[in-house]
Design an enzyme around this catalytic site. Structure first.
Site, PDB file in Angstrom:
ATOM      1  N   THR A 155      -5.438 112.879  75.699  1.00  0.00           N
ATOM      2  CA  THR A 155      -6.781 112.343  75.307  1.00  0.00           C
ATOM      3  C   THR A 155      -6.547 111.165  74.319  1.00  0.00           C
ATOM      4  O   THR A 155      -5.593 110.937  73.693  1.00  0.00           O
ATOM      5  CB  THR A 155      -7.263 113.417  74.305  1.00  0.00           C
ATOM      6  OG1 THR A 155      -7.530 114.866  74.998  1.00  0.00           O
ATOM      7  CG2 THR A 155      -8.535 113.275  73.386  1.00  0.00           C
ATOM      8  N   ARG A 183     -15.159 124.018  82.025  1.00  0.00           N
ATOM      9  CA  ARG A 183     -14.656 124.016  80.751  1.00  0.00           C
ATOM     10  C   ARG A 183     -14.824 122.851  79.866  1.00  0.00           C
ATOM     11  O   ARG A 183     -14.604 121.650  80.500  1.00  0.00           O
ATOM     12  CB  ARG A 183     -13.010 124.318  80.946  1.00  0.00           C
ATOM     13  CG  ARG A 183     -12.294 124.377  79.534  1.00  0.00           C
ATOM     14  CD  ARG A 183     -11.729 123.157  79.330  1.00  0.00           C
ATOM     15  NE  ARG A 183     -10.484 123.151  78.214  1.00  0.00           N
ATOM     16  CZ  ARG A 183     -10.206 122.242  77.745  1.00  0.00           C
ATOM     17  NH1 ARG A 183     -10.422 120.781  77.996  1.00  0.00           N
ATOM     18  NH2 ARG A 183      -9.126 122.160  76.494  1.00  0.00           N
ATOM     19  N   VAL A 184     -15.450 123.037  78.839  1.00  0.00           N
ATOM     20  CA  VAL A 184     -15.601 121.822  77.770  1.00  0.00           C
ATOM     21  C   VAL A 184     -14.578 122.039  76.721  1.00  0.00           C
ATOM     22  O   VAL A 184     -14.422 123.202  75.970  1.00  0.00           O
ATOM     23  CB  VAL A 184     -16.940 121.873  77.234  1.00  0.00           C
ATOM     24  CG1 VAL A 184     -17.173 120.883  76.207  1.00  0.00           C
ATOM     25  CG2 VAL A 184     -17.911 121.633  78.337  1.00  0.00           C
ATOM     26  N   GLY A 185     -13.817 120.896  76.057  1.00  0.00           N
ATOM     27  CA  GLY A 185     -12.945 120.948  75.198  1.00  0.00           C
ATOM     28  C   GLY A 185     -13.258 120.251  73.764  1.00  0.00           C
ATOM     29  O   GLY A 185     -14.386 120.044  73.808  1.00  0.00           O
ATOM     30  N   ASP A 186     -12.327 120.224  72.881  1.00  0.00           N
ATOM     31  CA  ASP A 186     -12.856 119.873  71.616  1.00  0.00           C
ATOM     32  C   ASP A 186     -13.248 118.293  71.647  1.00  0.00           C
ATOM     33  O   ASP A 186     -14.069 118.109  70.777  1.00  0.00           O
ATOM     34  CB  ASP A 186     -11.474 119.806  70.707  1.00  0.00           C
ATOM     35  CG  ASP A 186     -10.327 118.740  71.309  1.00  0.00           C
ATOM     36  OD1 ASP A 186     -10.074 119.102  72.325  1.00  0.00           O
ATOM     37  OD2 ASP A 186     -10.236 117.919  70.728  1.00  0.00           O
ATOM     38  N   THR A 205      -6.430 114.973  69.238  1.00  0.00           N
ATOM     39  CA  THR A 205      -5.689 115.240  70.615  1.00  0.00           C
ATOM     40  C   THR A 205      -4.832 116.426  70.556  1.00  0.00           C
ATOM     41  O   THR A 205      -4.294 116.910  69.699  1.00  0.00           O
ATOM     42  CB  THR A 205      -4.709 113.974  71.049  1.00  0.00           C
ATOM     43  OG1 THR A 205      -3.875 114.335  72.034  1.00  0.00           O
ATOM     44  CG2 THR A 205      -4.085 113.501  69.739  1.00  0.00           C
ATOM     45  N   GLY A 206      -4.853 117.005  71.883  1.00  0.00           N
ATOM     46  CA  GLY A 206      -3.800 118.154  71.913  1.00  0.00           C
ATOM     47  C   GLY A 206      -4.857 119.325  72.722  1.00  0.00           C
ATOM     48  O   GLY A 206      -5.907 119.182  73.146  1.00  0.00           O
ATOM     49  N   GLY A 208      -7.305 121.711  73.385  1.00  0.00           N
ATOM     50  CA  GLY A 208      -8.641 121.825  73.097  1.00  0.00           C
ATOM     51  C   GLY A 208      -8.981 123.414  72.604  1.00  0.00           C
ATOM     52  O   GLY A 208      -9.770 123.096  71.322  1.00  0.00           O
TER      53      GLY A 208
HETATM   54  N1  GLY Z   1      -8.029 117.867  73.631  1.00  0.00           N
HETATM   55  C1  GLY Z   1      -8.633 117.715  75.020  1.00  0.00           C
HETATM   56  C2  GLY Z   1      -8.978 118.922  75.675  1.00  0.00           C
HETATM   57  O1  GLY Z   1      -8.114 119.960  75.325  1.00  0.00           O
HETATM   58  O2  GLY Z   1      -9.877 119.012  76.327  1.00  0.00           O
END
Ligand code: GLY
Length: 286
Positions: A155, A183-186, A205-206, A208
């Site tokens: 990210t 799927r939606v992440g952080d 980053t990492g 989500g």
């Molecule tokens: N940090 C990005 C994700 O997990 O989508």
């Protein structure tokens, strides 16, 4: 009194093969210089973080925009968010495929001010209404991702402080390799992957799911105190995440005095910081 501007870019936490190190750092520096040009020209922190993240999205070496990882159906679905610290203006997009620069769409949502987060085809329809050209989702798919070159969570993100003391943060990602569709992440979630207020600006980053559970960006800012500066606050938030989720992650945090931290518990996290006046002073690491 004018504030001395600062800008930090990250190219993600993960494991980078030794042979890629210089290339990834060069990509971070190029993006940081793009954002720095905005600050140097008297532009806002908000415009600077957008410019830097768009540069990273256009760079196929990073997992955002062009170069995004593929989901379980072999498609790209991207998330991004952007926030301005003094007015709490924010915009975010989730699971979009047909925009070249997801952070640009997030910025249009911020500017419109009606909503904060839009997802999927409806977000793409909004992009068309706003004049963003549709791109074929395959333009985001690089040979590297087709070859499943790696599964690092690269990210990208940026935080900036402009000469008027305004802070901003932005984050963008293709997410996690092989993720389920939808799927939606952080990186799409304000307070999780991105946050900015009067205390500071953060981009994470990492993994989500872990970052969402931790509310990592907001948690890191909440750890700031007269006794705990950016480094201690970021470390404290990351320790909480590691203890409660066991996940790898990283974050950049910048406060209104220009003090900053880059912390991670992954093998690597690429970053570039520029501060000062004129061409600025560049420091970078991985
Ligand atoms: N940090 C990005 C994700 O997990 O989508």
């Amino acid at each position: 009194m004018q504030t001395v501007p600062v800008l930090i870019v990250h190219g993600g936490a993960g494991r980078y093969p030794q042979a890629e190190h210089e290339d990834v750092l060069a990509g971070c520096e190029a993006a940081a210089r793009r954002g720095w040009a905005v600050l140097h020209g008297g532009g806002s922190a908000l415009d600077a973080v957008q410019a830097a993240v768009m540069a990273l999205e256009d760079d196929p070496r990073f997992n955002a925009g062009t170069g995004s990882v593929l989901n379980a159906r072999g498609r790209v679905e991207m998330d991004a968010s952007i926030m301005e610290g003094s007015g709490f203006a924010a915009g975010a997009v989730g699971a979009v495929s047909t925009v070249r620069n997801p952070v640009q769409l997030a910025r249009l949502i911020l500017d419109q001010g009606e909503t904060v987060l839009r997802v999927g085809p409806a977000a793409e329809a909004f992009a068309r209404e706003q004049g963003l050209k549709a791109v074929d989702p395959d333009t985001h798919v690089t040979d590297r991702q087709r070859a499943r070159w790696q599964d690092a969570h690269e990210t990208v993100g940026c935080v900036a402080l402009d000469d008027r003391g305004r802070l901003a943060a932005a984050t963008s990602t293709g997410g996690v390799f092989g993720k389920p569709p939808g799927r939606v992440g952080d990186s799409a979630l304000i307070g999780c992957g991105t946050y900015a207020d009067e205390r500071g600006a953060v981009s994470c980053t990492g993994r989500g799911e872990a970052i969402i559970r931790a509310g990592l960006a907001l948690r890191a800012l909440s750890c700031l105190s007269p006794a705990a500066g950016p480094r201690q606050a970021a470390d404290q938030a990351l320790r909480w995440l590691a203890r409660h989720t066991g996940a790898e992650a990283g974050l950049i945090l910048l406060d209104p005095r220009g003090e900053s931290a880059v912390v991670h518990n992954a093998p690597h996290m690429a970053f570039c910081r520029i501060d000062g006046r004129g061409d600025g002073r560049v420091s970078r690491g991985l």
